[in-house]
Motif scaffolding. Structure first.
Motif, short mmCIF file in Angstrom:
data_model
loop_
_atom_site.label_atom_id
_atom_site.label_comp_id
_atom_site.label_asym_id
_atom_site.label_seq_id
_atom_site.Cartn_x
_atom_site.Cartn_y
_atom_site.Cartn_z
N GLN A 51 5.03 -11.64 7.80
CA GLN A 51 4.96 -10.77 6.62
C GLN A 51 5.25 -9.33 7.00
O GLN A 51 5.94 -8.61 6.28
N GLU A 52 4.72 -8.92 8.16
CA GLU A 52 5.00 -7.55 8.63
C GLU A 52 6.49 -7.36 8.92
O GLU A 52 7.06 -6.33 8.61
N VAL A 55 8.58 -7.55 5.46
CA VAL A 55 8.33 -6.54 4.43
C VAL A 55 9.27 -5.34 4.61
O VAL A 55 9.52 -4.60 3.67
N THR A 58 11.85 -4.32 2.17
CA THR A 58 11.58 -3.52 0.96
C THR A 58 11.65 -2.02 1.25
O THR A 58 11.52 -1.21 0.34
N MET B 72 0.07 -1.32 3.43
CA MET B 72 1.24 -1.37 2.55
C MET B 72 1.90 -2.75 2.59
O MET B 72 2.41 -3.22 1.59
N THR B 73 1.85 -3.41 3.75
CA THR B 73 2.41 -4.77 3.82
C THR B 73 1.63 -5.69 2.89
O THR B 73 2.22 -6.48 2.14
N ILE B 76 2.51 -4.67 -0.80
CA ILE B 76 3.90 -4.99 -1.17
C ILE B 76 4.10 -6.50 -1.22
O ILE B 76 4.79 -7.02 -2.09
N THR B 77 3.46 -7.21 -0.27
CA THR B 77 3.63 -8.67 -0.25
C THR B 77 3.01 -9.30 -1.49
O THR B 77 3.56 -10.26 -2.04
#
Lengths: 230, 180
Positions: A51-52, A55, A58, B72-73, B76-77
């Motif tokens: 996920q890191e 992301v 974005t 923020m991850t 945003i996720t």
């Protein structure tokens, strides 16, 4: 493709974590990933790491201020009784839907006369919230005409007692405004109280039948509300 | 965006601090709305997704701490997954993607894993571009447009299993490139 060695369990696990983070896992894979993400801290760590990594896609997306209505709708859905100035008054309007009908019936009487005053002064109101039980009473006050419409929407006096409405003003003894025997009651607002309406608090106590004998509350204060202009 | 500040706000939201929630909204909503718009491409749908996103944030903020993600991850996720669920919702048999920090167990023995990944993140774009073009496009399509294996297989005109093998190689190369 046949030249690749078969993936090790670690590689399989890593790939499943990536698929899960991407939203590509389906069917049995999704069930397995979901289950392991909840129970297997190594796997959960691998998902978090993906996920890191992902992301960052974005990063290039420019922020766009959402319209104000999104926040309003959000706050309204999460906190139906939120204390923002406009919403703070909602209960008054809810109260009005009950109390105003009764109030209007009283106020409309003089309007039918030929010399009826056409300009009314400001209207005040309060919600008296129970301090002991679920008693809930709305009061709408019209100082220009000297009337109070009281509507009880929840709760009741203890058995063998009656509810009495009191005007509380700073540095003064409570003044009885009368009994509140029914769900909807009309009372007079004395001019000397109306003159200080900006500092007025209303309270309801339980009293013996007929009301407090000495003109001062004797029972428990069951509900209190601060009067505000509506 | 100040990481500690956002973390502090999420921690307060976890305690059901409404003022903190509104402050968090004011701080991050533009970024999250940008993400929702990018995925959904329609304002009305993006607004709905935003509202859902923040309801999830409010309800799950207490689960943020344990998952080891940067704040923020995490935020945003949630916005990305919520938007993609909405995008896919019309499709029959769609299974919702899970949202991080709601399903992930505490990351336990290797909390540094995601921290390392975060420090690698700046390399993502370069590494995606360095991949075989189709693989990079497939990963972007899955992440930003919610494309499924079936969608990707159709777009690249390959069998579904081949698509999966492609993607696996792409992801392995991506991770290697980012860790260099």
């Amino acid at each position: 493709m046949t030249d690749l060695p078969p993936p090790t369990p670690e590689e399989e696990s890593e790939f499943l974590a990536a698929e899960y983070a991407l939203g590509l896992a389906e069917g049995e894979n999704l069930t397995e990933a979901r289950d392991r993400a909840r129970r297997d801290s190594l796997f959960a760590g691998a998902v978090a790491a993906w996920q890191e990594r992902l992301v960052a896609m974005t990063d290039a997306i420019a922020p766009v201020a959402p319209p104000a209505r999104v926040k309003k709708a959000l706050i309204k859905s999460l906190f139906p009784n939120i204390r923002v100035p406009f919403m703070q008054r909602l209960w008054v309007w809810q109260g009005l839907t009950f109390a105003s009908l009764a109030m209007l019936a009283v106020l409309a009487m003089p309007m039918l006369r030929p010399d009826a005053p056409t300009i009314a002064g400001p209207i005040y109101g309060t919600q008296l919230t129970g301090t002991i039980d679920d008693l809930q009473v709305y009061a709408v006050l019209d100082p220009s005409r000297g009337g109070i419409a009281v509507t009880r929407t929840a709760g009741a006096p203890p058995t063998g007692r009656v509810l009495e409405l009191w005007a509380l003003l700073p540095d003064a003894a409570p003044v009885s405004l009368g009994l509140v025997p029914d769900d909807a009651t009309h009372l007079k607002l004395p001019p000397e109280i109306a003159a200080q309406i900006d500092n007025l608090t209303l309270a309801i106590s339980d009293e013996p039948p007929g009301g407090a004998p000495e003109g001062a509350p004797t029972g428990e204060i069951r509900a209190v509300g601060t009067v505000e202009e509506i | 965006m100040d990481r500690e500040e956002i973390e502090r706000l999420i921690a307060r939201v976890a305690l059901k601090d409404r003022a903190a929630f509104e402050e968090l909204y004011d701080r991050v909503s533009a970024k999250l709305f940008g993400v929702c718009l990018r995925v959904l491409n329609k304002r009305a749908a993006a607004e709905d997704a935003m509202q859902d996103t923040f309801v999830k944030i409010w309800n799950n903020a207490d689960r943020y701490q344990a998952n080891g993600l940067s704040p923020m991850t995490w935020l945003i996720t949630i916005a990305r997954n919520t938007s993609i669920d909405r995008l896919r919702a019309r499709k029959k048999g769609h299974q919702d993607i899970d949202t991080p920090g709601m399903e992930l167990v505490a990351t336990g023995p290797s909390p540094e894993q995601s921290a390392i990944a975060a420090s690698e993140a700046s390399k993502l774009t370069g590494c995606l571009d360095a991949l075989d073009a189709d693989r990079g496009a497939a990963i972007r399509g899955a992440y930003l447009d919610g494309e499924t294996y079936a969608d990707l297989a159709e777009r690249f005109k390959v069998p579904l299993n081949t698509m999966r093998t492609w993607l696996r190689r792409g992801l392995i190369s991506l991770r290697e490139c980012m860790s260099q």
